[in-house]
Design a protein around this motif. Structure first.
Motif, PDB file in Angstrom:
ATOM      1  N   LEU A 153      44.181  24.012  27.622  1.00  0.00           N
ATOM      2  CA  LEU A 153      42.971  23.885  28.434  1.00  0.00           C
ATOM      3  C   LEU A 153      42.723  22.458  28.906  1.00  0.00           C
ATOM      4  CD1 LEU A 153      40.476  26.047  26.359  1.00  0.00           C
ATOM      5  CD2 LEU A 153      41.741  26.710  28.395  1.00  0.00           C
ATOM      6  N   ASP A 154      42.120  22.346  30.077  1.00  0.00           N
ATOM      7  CA  ASP A 154      41.621  21.054  30.537  1.00  0.00           C
ATOM      8  C   ASP A 154      40.208  20.825  30.011  1.00  0.00           C
ATOM      9  OD1 ASP A 154      43.925  20.478  32.003  1.00  0.00           O
ATOM     10  OD2 ASP A 154      43.167  21.488  33.783  1.00  0.00           O
ATOM     11  N   LYS A 192      39.594  15.106  31.428  1.00  0.00           N
ATOM     12  CA  LYS A 192      39.242  14.066  32.405  1.00  0.00           C
ATOM     13  C   LYS A 192      37.735  13.856  32.457  1.00  0.00           C
ATOM     14  CE  LYS A 192      43.256  15.022  35.266  1.00  0.00           C
ATOM     15  NZ  LYS A 192      43.750  15.435  36.564  1.00  0.00           N
ATOM     16  N   GLY A 193      37.081  14.078  31.339  1.00  0.00           N
ATOM     17  CA  GLY A 193      35.636  13.946  31.326  1.00  0.00           C
ATOM     18  C   GLY A 193      35.124  13.592  29.950  1.00  0.00           C
TER      19      GLY A 193
END
Length: 159
Positions: free
Chosen positions: A105-106, A130-131
């Motif tokens: 998962l991202d 990315k967060g």
């Protein structure tokens, strides 16, 4: 933007991608929800965790190829409920096929309400490549099945 509901269960990501591609051409679809990935049939001779890893990779490729965001919903092995209340908040370990799914998962977000009558819906971001991980609250309106931004009104308790 338009919302499209497609209730036909696909048996492959390729078939779903073909339907999304047509919908994108007709209605500029940009967001796809898949409910839930456990319903995709596992090919014979393939372990479930291997299949789920491959499925996530296929959805990522579909998102990239079609330039859409794909949100995959996954069933949790939920904690036991007692009197309509969960004994604890869900964690990433409660994901079915957790290691296979979670590693691919991202972003991972878990939703939780203390009980069926509680309008406070906790959204816990447990993974964000990315967060930022963290949590926030939304307001769940059960009568209409709506999820709205949470606003503290005067006299309400803060979180």
């Amino acid at each position: 933007f338009p919302i499209l509901f497609d209730e036909k269960p696909p048996d492959t990501v390729a078939k779903l991608a073909a339907r999304v591609k047509l919908a994108k051409q007709d209605q500029d679809v940009r967001l796809v929800f898949v409910d839930h990935i456990q319903l995709f049939p596992t090919p014979r001779g393939m372990a479930k965790h291997e299949f789920l890893t491959e499925l996530v990779a296929q959805f990522k490729q579909m998102a990239k190829d079609l330039q859409v965001t794909v949100v995959m919903l996954n069933q949790l092995n939920t904690p036991e409920e007692k009197d309509g209340k969960q004994s604890r908040e869900p964690t990433d370990q409660d994901l079915r096929g957790a290691k296979a799914v979670y590693q691919s998962l991202d972003v991972s977000m878990l939703l939780h309400r203390k009980d069926d009558k509680d309008p406070k819906l906790k959204v816990k971001v447990t993974k964000a490549k990315k967060g930022v991980s963290g949590e926030f609250y939304l307001h769940f309106v059960g009568e209409t099945q709506q999820v709205l931004p949470w606003v503290n009104l005067p006299g309400q308790d803060e979180f």
